[in-house]
Write a protein that holds these residues in place. Structure first.
Motif, PDB file in Angstrom:
ATOM      1  N   GLU A   1     -31.603  40.133  49.735  1.00 34.76           N
ATOM      2  CA  GLU A   1     -31.420  40.744  51.052  1.00 34.76           C
ATOM      3  C   GLU A   1     -30.802  42.128  50.923  1.00 34.76           C
TER       4      GLU A   1
ATOM      5  N   MET B   1     -37.779  38.385  53.956  1.00 32.38           N
ATOM      6  CA  MET B   1     -36.504  38.182  53.286  1.00 32.38           C
ATOM      7  C   MET B   1     -35.468  37.556  54.228  1.00 32.38           C
ATOM      8  N   PHE B   2     -35.531  37.906  55.514  1.00 22.99           N
ATOM      9  CA  PHE B   2     -34.505  37.451  56.446  1.00 22.99           C
ATOM     10  C   PHE B   2     -34.996  36.364  57.408  1.00 22.99           C
ATOM     11  N   ARG B   3     -36.222  35.885  57.277  1.00 29.51           N
ATOM     12  CA  ARG B   3     -36.747  34.948  58.262  1.00 29.51           C
ATOM     13  C   ARG B   3     -35.977  33.648  58.329  1.00 29.51           C
ATOM     14  N   SER B   4     -35.410  33.199  57.233  1.00 28.76           N
ATOM     15  CA  SER B   4     -34.640  31.954  57.285  1.00 28.76           C
ATOM     16  C   SER B   4     -33.361  32.119  58.095  1.00 28.76           C
ATOM     17  N   LYS B   5     -32.851  33.330  58.174  1.00 29.05           N
ATOM     18  CA  LYS B   5     -31.642  33.590  58.980  1.00 29.05           C
ATOM     19  C   LYS B   5     -31.969  33.803  60.455  1.00 29.05           C
ATOM     20  N   MET B   6     -33.250  34.020  60.765  1.00 30.29           N
ATOM     21  CA  MET B   6     -33.647  34.267  62.141  1.00 30.29           C
ATOM     22  C   MET B   6     -33.823  32.963  62.922  1.00 30.29           C
TER      23      MET B   6
ATOM     24  N   LEU C   1     -32.605  45.652  52.127  1.00 36.06           N
ATOM     25  CA  LEU C   1     -31.883  46.614  52.975  1.00 36.06           C
ATOM     26  C   LEU C   1     -31.825  47.977  52.310  1.00 36.06           C
TER      27      LEU C   1
ATOM     28  N   VAL D   1     -21.822  43.126  57.156  1.00 39.41           N
ATOM     29  CA  VAL D   1     -23.199  43.633  57.057  1.00 39.41           C
ATOM     30  C   VAL D   1     -23.253  45.076  57.552  1.00 39.41           C
TER      31      VAL D   1
ATOM     32  N   VAL E   1     -38.733  42.939  55.086  1.00 39.67           N
ATOM     33  CA  VAL E   1     -37.507  42.547  55.797  1.00 39.67           C
ATOM     34  C   VAL E   1     -37.730  41.213  56.513  1.00 39.67           C
TER      35      VAL E   1
ATOM     36  N   LEU F   1     -24.545  38.331  52.172  1.00 36.96           N
ATOM     37  CA  LEU F   1     -25.990  38.471  51.947  1.00 36.96           C
ATOM     38  C   LEU F   1     -26.326  38.123  50.506  1.00 36.96           C
TER      39      LEU F   1
END
Length: 116
Positions: free
Chosen positions: A67, A110-115, A71, A4, A107, A63
């Protein structure tokens, strides 16, 4: 090295070249025929692709395409704002802040499932 971080670093380099390819001719080649500006821009864009293609290939290993795209948009605005202020001498607008906040929201979603 973290894929990343490698992808982000390459995308930043890519965006610097692409921002110059898209906008530097407005200042540097003002008054020249548009075909000259297009050819110079294509030459600069070649270097952009030399960073962008590996950035996306490396980033895609960890990613999703969505995602990567978000970015890319955040990096684009992060490169464009200083470029427009410092290089093109454009005035600072509050709209940059609002656009940045909208991208922060993008952001997050898009990334909340990874948080979690």
């Amino acid at each position: 090295m973290n894929p990343v971080l490698v992808s982000i670093s390459l995308l930043v380099c890519s965006n610097v070249f692409m921002t110059f390819a898209w906008y530097a001719h407005l200042k540097e080649l003002n008054g020249k025929p548009w075909i000259v500006a297009a050819l110079v821009s294509w030459g600069i864009a070649l270097f952009e692709y030399l960073f962008q293609v590996p950035a996306n290939r490396i980033g895609y290993s960890v990613l999703s395409v969505g995602e990567l795209k978000i970015l890319q948009e955040v990096i684009t605005l992060s490169v464009f704002v200083p470029f427009s202020l410092l290089y093109l001498k454009e005035p600072l607008k509050l709209d940059y802040l609002w656009a940045g906040l909208c991208l922060c929201g993008a952001v997050f979603f898009m990334f909340r499932s990874k948080m979690v």
